[in-house]
Design a protein around this motif. Structure first.
Motif, mmCIF file in Angstrom:
data_model
loop_
_atom_site.group_PDB
_atom_site.id
_atom_site.type_symbol
_atom_site.label_atom_id
_atom_site.label_comp_id
_atom_site.label_asym_id
_atom_site.label_seq_id
_atom_site.Cartn_x
_atom_site.Cartn_y
_atom_site.Cartn_z
ATOM 1 N N ALA A 105 0.843 -1.362 -0.018
ATOM 2 C CA ALA A 105 -0.019 0.007 0.060
ATOM 3 C C ALA A 105 0.843 1.325 0.063
ATOM 4 C CB ALA A 105 -0.875 0.092 1.331
ATOM 5 N N GLY A 106 2.218 1.194 -0.153
ATOM 6 C CA GLY A 106 3.111 2.102 -0.126
ATOM 7 C C GLY A 106 3.430 2.840 -1.698
ATOM 8 N N PRO A 107 4.081 3.878 -1.632
ATOM 9 C CA PRO A 107 4.393 4.522 -3.034
ATOM 10 C C PRO A 107 5.347 3.943 -3.773
ATOM 11 C CG PRO A 107 5.130 5.884 -1.113
ATOM 12 C CD PRO A 107 4.578 4.722 -0.706
ATOM 13 N N ALA A 108 6.274 3.174 -3.207
ATOM 14 C CA ALA A 108 7.460 2.863 -3.958
ATOM 15 C C ALA A 108 7.463 1.239 -3.886
ATOM 16 C CB ALA A 108 8.589 3.138 -3.341
ATOM 17 N N PRO A 109 7.887 0.570 -4.803
ATOM 18 C CA PRO A 109 8.375 -1.225 -4.840
ATOM 19 C C PRO A 109 9.041 -1.548 -3.815
ATOM 20 C CG PRO A 109 9.640 -0.160 -6.774
ATOM 21 C CD PRO A 109 8.734 1.074 -5.824
ATOM 22 N N ILE A 110 8.901 -2.490 -3.204
ATOM 23 C CA ILE A 110 9.307 -3.151 -2.026
ATOM 24 C C ILE A 110 9.782 -4.761 -2.495
ATOM 25 C CG2 ILE A 110 8.417 -1.673 -0.312
ATOM 26 C CD1 ILE A 110 6.745 -4.246 0.403
ATOM 27 N N THR A 111 10.855 -5.039 -1.718
ATOM 28 C CA THR A 111 11.154 -6.608 -1.777
ATOM 29 C C THR A 111 11.012 -7.201 -0.326
ATOM 30 O OG1 THR A 111 12.924 -6.137 -3.584
ATOM 31 C CG2 THR A 111 12.892 -8.256 -2.398
ATOM 32 N N LEU A 112 10.089 -8.156 -0.268
ATOM 33 C CA LEU A 112 9.926 -8.936 1.084
ATOM 34 C C LEU A 112 10.962 -9.833 1.044
ATOM 35 C CD1 LEU A 112 6.140 -9.750 0.561
ATOM 36 C CD2 LEU A 112 7.267 -8.138 2.133
ATOM 37 N N GLY A 128 11.297 -18.821 2.671
ATOM 38 C CA GLY A 128 12.602 -18.540 2.125
ATOM 39 C C GLY A 128 12.608 -17.747 0.848
ATOM 40 N N GLN A 129 11.556 -17.426 0.192
ATOM 41 C CA GLN A 129 11.822 -16.816 -1.353
ATOM 42 C C GLN A 129 11.399 -15.386 -1.226
ATOM 43 O OE1 GLN A 129 8.718 -18.910 -3.545
ATOM 44 N NE2 GLN A 129 10.029 -20.477 -4.077
ATOM 45 N N SER A 130 12.584 -14.586 -1.503
ATOM 46 C CA SER A 130 12.107 -13.290 -1.712
ATOM 47 C C SER A 130 11.129 -12.705 -2.829
ATOM 48 C CB SER A 130 13.477 -12.326 -1.919
ATOM 49 O OG SER A 130 14.330 -12.568 -0.857
ATOM 50 N N ARG A 131 10.406 -11.569 -2.531
ATOM 51 C CA ARG A 131 9.552 -11.327 -3.667
ATOM 52 C C ARG A 131 9.343 -9.936 -3.738
ATOM 53 N NH1 ARG A 131 5.392 -15.343 -4.990
ATOM 54 N NH2 ARG A 131 6.382 -17.316 -4.542
ATOM 55 N N LEU A 132 9.442 -9.430 -5.096
ATOM 56 C CA LEU A 132 9.184 -7.897 -5.280
ATOM 57 C C LEU A 132 7.789 -7.576 -5.402
ATOM 58 C CD1 LEU A 132 10.542 -5.315 -6.168
ATOM 59 C CD2 LEU A 132 10.067 -5.973 -8.551
ATOM 60 N N VAL A 133 7.184 -6.541 -4.793
ATOM 61 C CA VAL A 133 5.980 -6.158 -4.727
ATOM 62 C C VAL A 133 5.737 -4.798 -5.148
ATOM 63 C CG1 VAL A 133 3.757 -6.075 -3.489
ATOM 64 C CG2 VAL A 133 5.562 -7.666 -2.677
ATOM 65 N N ARG A 134 5.394 -4.383 -6.438
ATOM 66 C CA ARG A 134 5.222 -3.148 -6.678
ATOM 67 C C ARG A 134 4.048 -2.447 -6.059
ATOM 68 N NH1 ARG A 134 8.688 -2.681 -10.316
ATOM 69 N NH2 ARG A 134 9.082 -4.564 -11.836
ATOM 70 N N PRO A 135 4.292 -0.983 -6.042
ATOM 71 C CA PRO A 135 2.971 -0.159 -5.390
ATOM 72 C C PRO A 135 1.463 -0.648 -5.891
ATOM 73 C CG PRO A 135 4.871 1.230 -6.224
ATOM 74 C CD PRO A 135 4.991 -0.258 -6.775
ATOM 75 N N GLY A 136 0.911 -0.877 -4.885
ATOM 76 C CA GLY A 136 -0.520 -1.346 -5.327
ATOM 77 C C GLY A 136 -0.675 -2.757 -5.868
ATOM 78 N N GLY A 137 0.541 -3.423 -5.689
ATOM 79 C CA GLY A 137 0.647 -4.862 -6.237
ATOM 80 C C GLY A 137 0.161 -5.835 -5.099
ATOM 81 N N VAL A 138 -0.005 -7.047 -5.441
ATOM 82 C CA VAL A 138 -0.176 -8.097 -4.316
ATOM 83 C C VAL A 138 0.723 -9.237 -4.650
ATOM 84 C CG1 VAL A 138 -2.034 -9.710 -3.418
ATOM 85 C CG2 VAL A 138 -2.726 -7.456 -4.298
ATOM 86 N N GLU A 139 1.075 -9.825 -3.572
ATOM 87 C CA GLU A 139 2.066 -11.229 -3.873
ATOM 88 C C GLU A 139 1.426 -12.244 -2.751
ATOM 89 O OE1 GLU A 139 4.501 -12.525 -5.453
ATOM 90 O OE2 GLU A 139 4.313 -10.788 -7.005
ATOM 91 N N TRP A 140 1.547 -13.509 -3.443
ATOM 92 C CA TRP A 140 0.991 -14.425 -2.488
ATOM 93 C C TRP A 140 2.106 -15.111 -1.846
ATOM 94 C CZ3 TRP A 140 -1.735 -12.363 -6.306
ATOM 95 C CH2 TRP A 140 -3.082 -12.244 -6.090
#
Length: 197
Positions: A105-112, A128-140
């Motif tokens: 829900a933030g304004p910039a991409p993040i990597t979990l 143990g998997q890193s995931r890139l989540v774009r602004p407004g994006g959803v990752e499972w």
């Protein structure tokens, strides 16, 4: 003492003995000189350029600060997405593979980088998997759950902790309370927990 008086001729007072203007009057005349006017115009132009560049610099600084704040901010929403029955190695405890939906829900991409959680009767860890989540994006995110059937689905939410790399390449921590009661995970655990009870 002679009878001669010194008389000042006012018409000639602006000229020195050689018939030239004194330096004070020459300074006024020099201002009318085209080279002096050019010097003044250059000075004014330099001053205006400095003001304009200073204003641009202040705007750039403000924009840069706002961009850094956007890149450093983390705002996440998480909720149970799916879960399937699992096994048990201890009476009354269910181990389940599940998915956690994470919304940026933030304004910039993040990597979990890491997802963990611990609450009454619940332990959660990611796979143990890193995931890139774009602004407004959803990752499972794939997670492993360890559930104590008797206490896992009480009224208290599970506080999930996220280790996140932000756009400025720094690692930050964020938390989000995930409701367990009546969730997809709760429904997925009901039948296996009955067999374990």
């Amino acid at each position: 003492m002679s009878g001669r008086r010194d008389v000042i001729d006012l018409d000639e007072s602006d000229l020195d003995e050689g018939g030239r203007e004194p330096t004070a009057a020459a300074g006024v005349a020099a201002d009318r000189d085209p080279s002096g006017q050019r010097r003044n115009v250059r000075l004014v132009a330099a001053l205006l350029a400095g003001v304009v560049l200073g204003g641009v610099g202040v705007n750039e600084l403000r924009d840069s600060r706002e961009q850094r704040q956007r890149n450093a901010s983390v705002s996440l929403v998480a909720f149970p997405a799916s879960g399937s029955g699992g096994g048990s190695d201890v009476a009354g405890v269910l181990q389940m593979d599940a998915r956690l939906a994470v919304v940026n829900a933030g304004p910039a991409p993040i990597t979990l980088r890491a997802v963990t959680g611990r609450g009454p009767g619940v332990v959660l860890r990611d796979t143990g998997q890193s995931r890139l989540v774009r602004p407004g994006g959803v990752e499972w995110i794939g997670v492993k759950l360890r559930l104590e059937c008797a206490t896992a689905f009480g009224s208290e939410p599970l506080v999930v902790r996220f280790s996140v790399e932000t756009a400025d390449r720094r690692t930050r921590e964020a938390t989000y309370p995930v409701a367990m009661r009546d969730s997809v995970w709760h429904r997925g655990a009901e039948v296996p927990c009955e067999h374990l009870g």
